[in-house]
Each structure stands twice: as C-alpha cells, then as structure tokens.
Design a protein around this motif. Structure first.
Motif, PDB file in Angstrom:
ATOM      1  N   GLY A 233       0.889  -1.125   0.096  1.00 10.40           N
ATOM      2  CA  GLY A 233       0.077  -0.060  -0.025  1.00 10.40           C
ATOM      3  C   GLY A 233       1.084   1.137  -0.031  1.00 10.40           C
ATOM      4  N   THR A 234       0.573   2.053  -0.968  1.00  9.86           N
ATOM      5  CA  THR A 234       1.368   3.404  -1.033  1.00  9.86           C
ATOM      6  C   THR A 234       0.629   4.531  -0.589  1.00  9.86           C
ATOM      7  OG1 THR A 234       0.701   3.839  -3.209  1.00  9.86           O
ATOM      8  CG2 THR A 234       2.844   2.305  -3.182  1.00  9.86           C
ATOM      9  N   HIS A 235      -0.596   4.564  -0.451  1.00 10.99           N
ATOM     10  CA  HIS A 235      -1.594   5.622   0.009  1.00 10.99           C
ATOM     11  C   HIS A 235      -1.441   6.888  -0.748  1.00 10.99           C
ATOM     12  CE1 HIS A 235      -4.530   7.562   2.976  1.00 10.99           C
ATOM     13  NE2 HIS A 235      -4.434   6.139   3.368  1.00 10.99           N
ATOM     14  N   LEU A 236      -1.459   6.605  -2.218  1.00 12.33           N
ATOM     15  CA  LEU A 236      -1.475   7.720  -2.948  1.00 12.33           C
ATOM     16  C   LEU A 236      -2.721   7.880  -3.463  1.00 12.33           C
ATOM     17  CD1 LEU A 236       1.753   6.743  -4.985  1.00 12.33           C
ATOM     18  CD2 LEU A 236       1.530   8.480  -3.571  1.00 12.33           C
ATOM     19  N   LEU A 237      -3.826   7.256  -2.734  1.00 10.69           N
ATOM     20  CA  LEU A 237      -5.309   7.396  -3.279  1.00 10.69           C
ATOM     21  C   LEU A 237      -5.636   8.851  -3.290  1.00 10.69           C
ATOM     22  CD1 LEU A 237      -7.531   5.370  -3.615  1.00 10.69           C
ATOM     23  CD2 LEU A 237      -7.943   5.521  -1.252  1.00 10.69           C
ATOM     24  N   GLN A 238      -5.348   9.616  -2.421  1.00  8.69           N
ATOM     25  CA  GLN A 238      -5.688  11.121  -2.478  1.00  8.69           C
ATOM     26  C   GLN A 238      -4.557  11.967  -3.062  1.00  8.69           C
ATOM     27  OE1 GLN A 238      -6.401  10.301   1.480  1.00  8.69           O
ATOM     28  NE2 GLN A 238      -8.390   9.626   1.105  1.00  8.69           N
ATOM     29  N   ALA A 239      -3.600  11.674  -3.448  1.00  6.34           N
ATOM     30  CA  ALA A 239      -2.586  12.551  -3.979  1.00  6.34           C
ATOM     31  C   ALA A 239      -2.868  12.944  -5.184  1.00  6.34           C
ATOM     32  CB  ALA A 239      -1.215  11.532  -4.428  1.00  6.34           C
ATOM     33  N   ASP A 240      -2.608  14.466  -5.113  1.00  6.21           N
ATOM     34  CA  ASP A 240      -3.071  15.355  -6.191  1.00  6.21           C
ATOM     35  C   ASP A 240      -2.023  15.207  -7.368  1.00  6.21           C
ATOM     36  OD1 ASP A 240      -0.600  16.667  -5.495  1.00  6.21           O
ATOM     37  OD2 ASP A 240      -1.976  18.329  -4.597  1.00  6.21           O
ATOM     38  N   GLU A 241      -1.944  16.095  -8.561  1.00  8.19           N
ATOM     39  CA  GLU A 241      -1.191  15.803  -9.460  1.00  8.19           C
ATOM     40  C   GLU A 241       0.380  16.114  -9.281  1.00  8.19           C
ATOM     41  OE1 GLU A 241      -1.550  14.937 -12.872  1.00  8.19           O
ATOM     42  OE2 GLU A 241      -3.757  14.251 -12.141  1.00  8.19           O
ATOM     43  N   ALA A 242       0.449  17.121  -8.532  1.00  6.54           N
ATOM     44  CA  ALA A 242       2.029  17.603  -8.138  1.00  6.54           C
ATOM     45  C   ALA A 242       2.456  16.460  -7.147  1.00  6.54           C
ATOM     46  CB  ALA A 242       1.931  18.942  -7.223  1.00  6.54           C
ATOM     47  N   HIS A 243       1.916  15.942  -6.407  1.00 12.50           N
ATOM     48  CA  HIS A 243       2.276  14.891  -5.432  1.00 12.50           C
ATOM     49  C   HIS A 243       2.604  13.717  -6.276  1.00 12.50           C
ATOM     50  CE1 HIS A 243       1.422  12.190  -1.550  1.00 12.50           C
ATOM     51  NE2 HIS A 243       2.885  11.875  -2.406  1.00 12.50           N
ATOM     52  N   LEU A 244       1.813  13.372  -7.422  1.00  9.52           N
ATOM     53  CA  LEU A 244       2.124  12.149  -8.185  1.00  9.52           C
ATOM     54  C   LEU A 244       3.552  12.598  -9.215  1.00  9.52           C
ATOM     55  CD1 LEU A 244      -1.307  10.918  -9.335  1.00  9.52           C
ATOM     56  CD2 LEU A 244       0.299   9.958  -7.487  1.00  9.52           C
ATOM     57  N   ARG A 245       3.343  13.689  -9.571  1.00  9.99           N
ATOM     58  CA  ARG A 245       4.815  14.080 -10.319  1.00  9.99           C
ATOM     59  C   ARG A 245       5.779  13.933  -9.670  1.00  9.99           C
ATOM     60  NH1 ARG A 245       1.631  18.079 -12.546  1.00  9.99           N
ATOM     61  NH2 ARG A 245       2.394  19.898 -11.138  1.00  9.99           N
ATOM     62  N   ARG A 246       5.910  14.244  -8.104  1.00  7.94           N
ATOM     63  CA  ARG A 246       6.836  14.334  -7.294  1.00  7.94           C
ATOM     64  C   ARG A 246       7.432  12.775  -7.055  1.00  7.94           C
ATOM     65  NH1 ARG A 246      11.833  15.731  -5.766  1.00  7.94           N
ATOM     66  NH2 ARG A 246      12.296  15.463  -3.643  1.00  7.94           N
ATOM     67  N   VAL A 247       6.419  12.097  -7.049  1.00  9.24           N
ATOM     68  CA  VAL A 247       6.577  10.258  -6.798  1.00  9.24           C
ATOM     69  C   VAL A 247       7.446  10.088  -8.014  1.00  9.24           C
ATOM     70  CG1 VAL A 247       5.652   8.336  -6.587  1.00  9.24           C
ATOM     71  CG2 VAL A 247       4.798  10.237  -5.226  1.00  9.24           C
ATOM     72  N   ILE A 248       6.992  10.272  -9.057  1.00  8.20           N
ATOM     73  CA  ILE A 248       7.483   9.888 -10.365  1.00  8.20           C
ATOM     74  C   ILE A 248       8.919  10.393 -10.466  1.00  8.20           C
ATOM     75  CG2 ILE A 248       7.479  10.069 -12.740  1.00  8.20           C
ATOM     76  CD1 ILE A 248       4.434   9.667 -12.564  1.00  8.20           C
ATOM     77  N   GLU A 249       9.003  11.574 -10.208  1.00  4.00           N
ATOM     78  CA  GLU A 249      10.547  12.307 -10.189  1.00  4.00           C
ATOM     79  C   GLU A 249      11.491  11.584  -9.314  1.00  4.00           C
ATOM     80  OE1 GLU A 249      10.334  16.466  -9.368  1.00  4.00           O
ATOM     81  OE2 GLU A 249      12.246  16.511  -8.574  1.00  4.00           O
ATOM     82  N   VAL A 250      11.003  11.526  -8.098  1.00  2.40           N
ATOM     83  CA  VAL A 250      11.951  10.794  -7.198  1.00  2.40           C
ATOM     84  C   VAL A 250      11.999   9.286  -7.421  1.00  2.40           C
ATOM     85  CG1 VAL A 250      12.233   9.838  -4.625  1.00  2.40           C
ATOM     86  CG2 VAL A 250      11.485  12.077  -5.134  1.00  2.40           C
ATOM     87  N   LEU A 251      11.211   8.371  -7.878  1.00  2.00           N
ATOM     88  CA  LEU A 251      11.336   6.996  -8.283  1.00  2.00           C
ATOM     89  C   LEU A 251      12.353   6.864  -9.466  1.00  2.00           C
ATOM     90  CD1 LEU A 251       7.620   5.668  -8.056  1.00  2.00           C
ATOM     91  CD2 LEU A 251       9.743   5.104  -6.518  1.00  2.00           C
ATOM     92  N   ARG A 252      12.278   7.942 -10.318  1.00  2.00           N
ATOM     93  CA  ARG A 252      13.317   8.234 -11.470  1.00  2.00           C
ATOM     94  C   ARG A 252      14.575   8.285 -10.910  1.00  2.00           C
ATOM     95  NH1 ARG A 252      10.007  11.094 -15.470  1.00  2.00           N
ATOM     96  NH2 ARG A 252       9.165   8.939 -16.647  1.00  2.00           N
TER      97      ARG A 252
END
Ligand SMILES: [Fe+2]
Ligand SMILES: [Fe+2]
Length: 296
Positions: A233-252
């Motif tokens: 579980g990553t609890h990204l259920l309520q993550a907004d666009e900016a949060h998701l973009r940040r997640v992708i940036e860090v994972l990259r």
C-alpha cells in the motif's frame, strides 16, 4: 526469498482467493516465515492462507505495519485458528505442544496501542487495534520498538519513519485524542519492512501513512541506497497531480525500482505510475507471488 500477497482489496484473475479492504503479506526465507499484517476480517486471511496451503505452524513471526483495522483486524482470528500454540518460533524443533504461546514474536511500533478514530459525517468510529495490550501479551511476545528490528536474518522493520520532508499519506478524518482535544493522527506507528536480497533492498509497505517518498528516503538512510522493488500500500489514493509528479521524479532518481502497488494506492496513481514506468509496474492482488534471490 519469496513474498506472497495473502490479502488485498483485489484478487488474482480467475482465482478463488477472497478480497477485502485490507492487506497481508507472507515472507518466506531460508530461516523461516513472517506474516506482515493480517487483513481486515480474519475470514479472508484464513481462506487465502488455506488456499496457499500455509498452516499457522509455518509462521514463525508476526509484524504489523500499523494499528489500523484493515491491517490488524485478522489478528484475533489468527490467534484462535487452531490455537497460537501451533505457531512456532524459528529453528525450534520441539513438539508444538511444548511451546508456550508467548514464544511467537509480534513486531510493531510502541505507538500501536494508541486509540485511533475516523470521523465521518460527524460520527467517530474506532479504527485501531481491536485487542488490548494485556490480551496480546498473554498470547504473543511483544517486540515493540521505534528503531529497526531484525525479525529474521535479512528481514527488518524500518522502525519509525523519520525525517518526513515529503508529502505524507494522510487522511483528514483520522484523529487521535490529544491533551487539548482531537488531533490529526501523526501515524507514528506506521512502518514498512525491508528485505535484504542479492538484487538489492525490497521494501514492503503497509499503508504508507508516513508517505511513500518519506518511507523510501528513511530506508535509504538506514539500510543503504539500492532499492530494487517496492510492494504494498502506497497511500497515493488522495495524491494530487503535483504529488504524483514528485513521486515519479524521485522514483526516476532511484533508478525506478520494480513497483507492485496495491491496497491504498488507488487506480489513478496506479495508472499514472504504469504510464510513467511501463513494465516496471505490476499489480499485486491477493495470490501474487514474488521471488527474489538471496534469503539473507
Ligand atoms: Fe491505515
Ligand atoms: Fe490500509
């Protein structure tokens, strides 16, 4: 090292596993087996463990990611299932009848027993652990620590997720009782597991209330930089666009670990991750088995 998703909101296609809003993983190593979280009801946990031909006797240790009912709710049923006396600690070859129930360890954060509530439409509902500490102490050996604990060789709790500089996996309706009244739940009890494999670190998340990026940063500071996979579980259920973009940036930046998001990830976040990382992202419903080389 083998990881099986025993309970999730979804189940493998064309399988007879049962699903519910909850999570449980079984980790099997050369040294023994650990059940990480217990799902919500106990009914689903039991059904799915039976389907996997996993007997309680095969479980050497328990760990809880946090107190919430969808992770701890199966614990009473597990303890009553054929008696916890059937659970055996690592390497103990005595007949099961000789064992005292307290010999099975349960690993969790010391804040596990704090009362927790969810407020919806004005009414409060208890969403924490359904068992009192005293009741559990009679059945299990409680190993409570905010520091990382090695459960079996190569399998660790993260300890408390420190240095939360990135967005957390918060829900506005989660509350605790503070000295001045109701307060947002700080989720001090939220932990993940870290598995040391030949391929690098595997991070198993429960609900990630502390935040996925905070959890990964804590793991890298504490255990080393090479994260090869993240599941749970990553609890990204309520993550907004900016949060998701940040997640992708860090994972990259991390070289894109293999991702097996489930439970509280949410469809939108899952699709966003899959669009960004393609085959690096796979679903992880109940019945999923993941293999990593190196048990220690
Ligand atoms: Fe939770
Ligand atoms: Fe959860």
């Amino acid at each position: 090292m083998k990881i099986t998703c025993v309970v999730d909101n979804a189940v493998c296609d064309h399988s007879t596993f049962w699903g519910e809003h909850g999570l449980a993983f079984l980790i099997e190593t050369e040294s023994g087996s650990i059940l990480f979280d217990t799902g919500r009801s106990g009914t689903v946990l039991r059904h799915n463990l039976e389907l996997l031909s996993i007997e309680p006797v095969a479980i050497n240790a328990l760990a809880l990611s946090h107190a919430h009912y969808d992770h701890s709710g199966g614990l009473p049923a597990l303890l009553d299932w054929g008696s916890v006396r059937d659970l055996r600690p690592t390497g103990d070859l005595r007949p099961t009848g000789d064992l005292r129930p307290t010999e099975i360890p349960l690993h969790a954060h010391p804040d596990l027993f704090r009362e927790r509530f969810s407020r919806r439409e004005g009414s409060l509902k208890s969403v924490g652990l359904s068992l009192e500490r005293e009741a559990l102490e009679q059945r299990l050996e409680l190993r409570l620590s905010a520091a990382p604990m090695e459960i079996l060789p190569g399998v660790w709790t993260t300890g408390e997720i420190t240095g939360r500089t990135e967005p957390e996996g918060r829900s506005a309706h989660h509350l605790i009782r503070g000295p001045e009244g109701w307060e947002p739940d700080p989720y001090r009890d939220d932990m993940a597991l870290v598995l040391e494999t030949d391929e690098g670190l595997v991070v198993l998340c429960g609900c990630c209330h502390a935040g996925l990026l905070n959890t990964l940063a804590h793991v890298r500071r504490t255990f080393g930089p090479r994260i090869t996979a993240v599941a749970g579980g990553t609890h990204l259920l309520q993550a907004d666009e900016a949060h998701l973009r940040r997640v992708i940036e860090v994972l990259r930046e991390l070289g894109v670990p293999r991702l097996y998001p489930n439970h509280c990830t949410g469809l939108r976040a899952y699709v966003t991750l899959a669009q960004a990382f393609g085959e690096k992202v796979s679903p992880c419903p109940a019945g999923t088995r993941l293999n990593f080389s190196g048990a220690e």
